[in-house]
Design an enzyme around this catalytic site. Structure first.
Site, PDB file in Angstrom:
ATOM      1  N   GLY A  20      52.143  25.208  50.671  1.00 28.19           N
ATOM      2  CA  GLY A  20      52.866  25.360  49.416  1.00 28.19           C
ATOM      3  C   GLY A  20      52.037  25.078  48.177  1.00 28.19           C
ATOM      4  O   GLY A  20      52.591  24.860  47.096  1.00 28.19           O
ATOM      5  N   HIS A 115      45.060  37.547  47.528  1.00 24.38           N
ATOM      6  CA  HIS A 115      44.182  37.489  48.700  1.00 24.38           C
ATOM      7  C   HIS A 115      42.854  36.871  48.284  1.00 24.38           C
ATOM      8  O   HIS A 115      42.319  37.208  47.218  1.00 24.38           O
ATOM      9  CB  HIS A 115      43.961  38.900  49.255  1.00 24.38           C
ATOM     10  CG  HIS A 115      43.100  38.923  50.480  1.00 24.38           C
ATOM     11  ND1 HIS A 115      43.571  38.552  51.721  1.00 24.38           N
ATOM     12  CD2 HIS A 115      41.789  39.249  50.647  1.00 24.38           C
ATOM     13  CE1 HIS A 115      42.594  38.656  52.605  1.00 24.38           C
ATOM     14  NE2 HIS A 115      41.505  39.072  51.978  1.00 24.38           N
ATOM     15  N   GLU A 185      42.196  31.277  41.971  1.00 21.28           N
ATOM     16  CA  GLU A 185      43.535  31.802  42.257  1.00 21.28           C
ATOM     17  C   GLU A 185      44.588  31.127  41.377  1.00 21.28           C
ATOM     18  O   GLU A 185      45.531  31.783  40.905  1.00 21.28           O
ATOM     19  CB  GLU A 185      43.895  31.556  43.724  1.00 21.28           C
ATOM     20  CG  GLU A 185      43.136  32.384  44.732  1.00 21.28           C
ATOM     21  CD  GLU A 185      43.598  32.088  46.147  1.00 21.28           C
ATOM     22  OE1 GLU A 185      44.806  31.829  46.345  1.00 21.28           O
ATOM     23  OE2 GLU A 185      42.757  32.098  47.062  1.00 21.28           O
TER      24      GLU A 185
END
Length: 215
Positions: A20, A115, A185
């Site tokens: 998470g 990704h 990210e």
């Protein structure tokens, strides 16, 4: 994606399978006021993962949706997206979700994923998590990174929205490289999601245009 009012928060679902960390990052950005999302539902393909605890601690509605409890990918996908509809979800955010799904027509270009490589390199079936970074190091490339893309019915195949490069350093380990890519990210994904929520993303075939500030 349809246009959105600047003051409106886009209703989303988050699909996850593990720690998470991405959900945690999104919740931080939402709390800061920099990400106009409303998380309506969190689905986990696995029970007893940290991601579910994060959802519970944040007061988010959440469910365990195990693939093995459904006869087919189509049945599993149908259950997931029917739940999204019942929660008024307009965008699905993949956050380390490890099950393949089939995208229904009403969610075409309304499911996004991040990704940990520069697609089309080091992607596809079997490329996830540390497997990606290990393959990058074994191949000896000098640049890797992350890619945010719309999800279709193939692994890591949908139209690319944005990418950011991360240099591969001499002496990198899987852990060091993974940490740097994940840091990137954490910047790129919220920026792309904000652009979608603000109606600044347009899709023409495989070409995706983002207007205004670039992710």
């Amino acid at each position: 994606m349809s246009s959105s009012s600047p003051s409106r928060r886009l209703p989303v679902a988050v699909f996850l399978s593990g720690t998470g960390r991405t959900l945690e990052n999104l919740l931080t950005r939402i709390a800061e006021g920099s990400l106009p999302l409303e998380i309506r539902w969190v689905a986990s393909s696995r029970p007893d993962v940290r991601g579910l605890q994060i959802a519970q601690d944040a007061g988010l509605e959440h469910s365990v949706m195990r693939r093995r409890e459904y006869a087919s990918t189509a049945d599993y996908s149908g259950a997931l997206f029917e739940a999204c509809r019942s929660h008024g979800v307009e965008l699905v955010v993949m956050a380390g979700f490890l099950c393949r799904v089939q995208i229904p027509s009403d969610f075409h270009n309304r499911v996004v994923n991040i990704h940990p490589s520069l697609i089309p390199a080091f992607c596809g079936k079997g490329y996830y998590g540390d497997r990606v970074h290990r393959a990058v190091l074994e191949y000896g490339v000098k640049l890797t990174g992350c890619t945010v893309h719309f999800v279709d019915d193939e692994y890591d195949h949908g139209p690319i929205i944005a990418q950011r490069a991360v240099p591969v350093m001499e002496g990198d380990t899987v852990e060091r490289l993974a940490a740097r890519v994940f840091e990137t990210e954490c910047q790129l994904y919220p920026a792309v999601l904000a652009a979608i929520a603000e109606g600044r993303v347009r899709v023409r075939g495989r070409w995706v245009e983002v207007t205004g500030d670039q992710p």
